[in-house]
Design an enzyme around this catalytic site. Sequence first.
Site, PDB file in Angstrom:
ATOM      1  N   CYS A 176       0.831  -1.204   0.000  1.00 14.55           N
ATOM      2  CA  CYS A 176       0.000   0.000   0.000  1.00 14.55           C
ATOM      3  C   CYS A 176       0.866   1.254   0.000  1.00 14.55           C
ATOM      4  O   CYS A 176       0.506   2.274  -0.565  1.00 14.55           O
ATOM      5  CB  CYS A 176      -0.895  -0.007   1.218  1.00 14.55           C
ATOM      6  SG  CYS A 176       0.023  -0.291   2.729  1.00 14.55           S
ATOM      7  N   GLU A 232      -3.633   3.575  -8.526  1.00 16.29           N
ATOM      8  CA  GLU A 232      -2.811   2.587  -7.822  1.00 16.29           C
ATOM      9  C   GLU A 232      -2.695   1.334  -8.691  1.00 16.29           C
ATOM     10  O   GLU A 232      -3.698   0.691  -9.007  1.00 16.29           O
ATOM     11  CB  GLU A 232      -3.458   2.225  -6.478  1.00 16.29           C
ATOM     12  CG  GLU A 232      -2.579   1.330  -5.646  1.00 16.29           C
ATOM     13  CD  GLU A 232      -3.232   0.908  -4.323  1.00 16.29           C
ATOM     14  OE1 GLU A 232      -4.436   0.621  -4.327  1.00 16.29           O
ATOM     15  OE2 GLU A 232      -2.517   0.881  -3.309  1.00 16.29           O
TER      16      GLU A 232
END
Length: 498
Positions: A302, A400
Amino acid sequence: MNENGSVSWAKKAAALSLRTDAFIGGRAVAAASGKRFPTINPTTGKPIIEVAECDGEDVNRAVAAARAAFDKGVWSKMAPDDRRKRMIRFADLIEANLEELALLDTIDAGKPISSAIVMDVPKSARTIRWCGEAIDKLYDEIAPTAPNALSLIRREPLGVVAAIVPWNYPLFMTSWKIGPILAAGNSIIIKPAEQSPLSALRLGELAMEAGIPEGVFNVVPGYGETAGRALGLHMDVDAIAFTGSTEVGKLFMIYSGQSNMKRVTLECGGKSPLIILADAPDLDAAARSAAWGLFHNSGQSCDAAARLIVERSIKEEFVERVLKLTAAYKVGDPLDAETELGPVISDTQMERIQGYIEKGSAEGATLKLGGNRVAGYDGYFLEPTVFDHVTNDMTIAKEEIFGPVLSILEAVDLDQAIKIANDTDYGLASGIWTRDINKAIAASKALVAGVVSINNYADGDITTPFGGFKRSGFGRDKSLHAIEKYSDLKSTWIKLHA
Ligand code: NAD
């Protein structure tokens, strides 16, 4: 045996005895429906084994067990010193089963055994031990009232807390939930990601062996849309501790609003910037942190340093260093102790990443390295990929990717670098390399992110809070703040009649 006379990791993996049932009320149980789903080894693309497929009915059973344990007070009202000892025993047992737990994450999530052994498992044990140690050292408060009253401000556990976790660090991300949730005195229900349920299922047994009372620790493997959703909407779950994508994180806020207004904390995605200024104290070390900051765990972190922003005057030279390091990474079977980068988690994820690579080229970035599947594997291996001449308006800089794809951007100076860094929907991690303390501190204040690394990338330990701003979520894992998050304040006002 290998040439050193030790049994190879592959042989040890083949000899693993796998737990496949849910863990509810202190016992391994099949799903009420009897259904099972396969968990796939991303290295081979083949199923490892079938695991209980929990749905709403199993969630009901787990919540009932967790609630009964909480209401009885077997954990929530146990003396703090006793709870502390049991959590420490739990951490010890995780360490005692280091190889087994590391291998489970390696076959289930493609995590290189070399890092599972030195990082994921020891750090998971440390997280649980650290939170356990805190239990009998946290004091409540007495308010500064007038002499005719005594007011106690106490922290109480929330009750039943459900932890919904992702596949990228199956054991480690789960430990970030277990540690503070149990330390605060709650019962926990873990919903592991459907891609990687095996280590969490083993934890159920270890928790019992450590003396965590039955019903306090439950694991319900299953899909997000069924088991995850049922936990989110359950009227008797007091809180959700979520780690995963921003998209699913938003769903949990909706579930909460549609049910009992349970509290929700969200650790979601990121598109983190790492700034390299020309005065970085050590360009080799900076290049190592930039490359590893993105490529470790095959880019599936992340806080991956997905946008590398380099000051123009050193850019060409710095990019060369990063490319050299990246080209040298050993990609391969995660059960090989030499492997640095394993597969990505699934065929769906691999196709998604390949789509981003195509978009990168189509939108005008320069592909400097990689971009292809690694030949010779049936599983989901991608070459570490580097794009140069990326600008913040390109899809690969905005979204992302969660794979081994690094985007390199250029800035003329610190001001411009910070503007680029903050021009994102996310705000999880960030970093800067500079030898100028003034620039470093200015950047640490200006970067809109929950974590700032100066002259490193994503170092740190259990002692500091971790979590994001903006669409990276809210609430923090790690540190004493995480324990606070799983408890609530109660004020008791006592009138004194002296
Ligand atoms: P995901 O959001 O797809 O899944 C996470 C969990 O949510 C899984 O257990 C899944 O089964 C469940 N889920 C999926 N759909 C659901 C639904 N409709 N209802 C209820 N539950 C549902 O994420 P992922 O692909 O497993 O993990 C990758 C993501 O996790 C990335 O975005 C990454 O940035 C993020 N992540 C964040 C942190 C952090 O600390 N901020 C740490 C690790 C990973």
